[in-house]
Design an enzyme around this catalytic site. Structure first.
Site, PDB file in Angstrom:
ATOM      1  N   GLY A  36       3.045   6.588  -3.631  1.00  0.00           N
ATOM      2  CA  GLY A  36       3.066   7.127  -2.161  1.00  0.00           C
ATOM      3  C   GLY A  36       1.732   7.273  -1.416  1.00  0.00           C
ATOM      4  O   GLY A  36       1.980   8.214  -0.302  1.00  0.00           O
ATOM      5  N   ASN A  58       0.089   5.617   0.231  1.00  0.00           N
ATOM      6  CA  ASN A  58       0.172   4.903   1.848  1.00  0.00           C
ATOM      7  C   ASN A  58       1.278   5.399   2.535  1.00  0.00           C
ATOM      8  O   ASN A  58       0.937   5.685   3.698  1.00  0.00           O
ATOM      9  CB  ASN A  58       0.647   3.336   1.496  1.00  0.00           C
ATOM     10  N   ASN A  84       3.326  -4.640   6.328  1.00  0.00           N
ATOM     11  CA  ASN A  84       2.845  -4.276   4.878  1.00  0.00           C
ATOM     12  C   ASN A  84       1.473  -4.315   5.218  1.00  0.00           C
ATOM     13  O   ASN A  84       0.774  -4.735   6.289  1.00  0.00           O
ATOM     14  CB  ASN A  84       3.381  -5.716   4.144  1.00  0.00           C
ATOM     15  N   HIS A 133      -2.120  -5.336   3.059  1.00  0.00           N
ATOM     16  CA  HIS A 133      -2.683  -5.965   1.725  1.00  0.00           C
ATOM     17  C   HIS A 133      -4.310  -5.535   1.514  1.00  0.00           C
ATOM     18  O   HIS A 133      -4.813  -5.461   2.543  1.00  0.00           O
ATOM     19  CB  HIS A 133      -2.739  -7.560   1.945  1.00  0.00           C
TER      20      HIS A 133
END
Ligand code: GRF
Length: 208
Positions: free
Chosen positions: A12, A14, A108, A110
């Site tokens: 977690g 992020n 999202n 990357h």
């Protein structure tokens, strides 16, 4: 207020970037309504609890297959009246019905400058290993809308210098701190402020 649910599976880090911005009042217009974990003991759930955000577990290991698991995730997102879905270290692919229902509403991150180094998992050291092997001087992170083709319209990118002495571990750390965390929180902020307009495969960021 944009009801926002964050999907997680692991540590977690992020998620923490979003929580920190949220509690500093830097994500106006966002209602962080839930953190949903596919792993029961994920540390991300502890982070959510410490921040006073509701945590739910949809334990992937209890489902007979990926389809039934995905269906449960979809149901949970709808039950929570979710408008925006944020993937933060979530280690599953969402299914087509979910991707269609939440079109241009799933963010999202990357850990490379897409479309470079898009292959393989965005989790862990793999991408950074490939970046170093390729000898490129610049890496970074990309925040994007997830589509049925996976990498959809790019919202934000942030570059990070690759140094000769970097290892996959040091590069991962730099990319997370200097790129992933800031742009993930910023992408959520821009969405919640209604400042993202998808035009074909491009995202226009509207000024305030
Ligand atoms: C790291 O590998 C990062 O590069 C990738 O997700 C991992 C962090 O996971 N995007 P988490 O947020 O701590 O669960």
């Amino acid at each position: 207020m944009v009801n926002t649910a964050v999907l997680v599976s692991g540590g977690g880090a992020n998620l923490q970037a979003i929580l920190d911005s949220y509690f500093f009042g830097q994500i106006p217009g966002c209602n962080l309504s839930a953190v949903i974990s596919s792993v029961p003991d994920a540390y991300a759930l502890t982070r959510a609890k410490n921040a006073g955000i509701r945590g739910f577990t949809v334990d992937a290991s209890l489902f007979p297959n990926e389809a039934s698991f995905n269906n449960a995730i979809f149901g949970k997102l709808k039950d929570l009246d979710t408008e925006l879905v944020v993937l933060a270290g979530y280690r599953h692919e969402l299914d087509r019905p979910t991707l269609r229902y939440f079109k241009n509403r799933i963010i999202n991150i990357h850990p490379s400058l897409l479309p470079a180094f898009s292959e393989g998992s965005s989790y862990g050291l793999q991408v950074h290993q490939k970046v170093i092997e390729a000898g490129v001087k610049i890496s970074g992170a990309t925040a994007y809308f997830v589509t049925e083709n996976d990498f959809g319209p790019i919202i934000l990118q942030q570059a990070v210098a690759v140094d000769m002495d970097d290892t996959p571990q040091t590069l991962q750390r730099k990319v997370m701190e200097q790129a992933e965390w800031p742009i993930l929180a910023q992408a959520v902020t821009l969405y919640c402020q209604g400042r993202l307009r998808v035009e074909g495969n491009r995202v226009r960021v509207l000024s305030e």
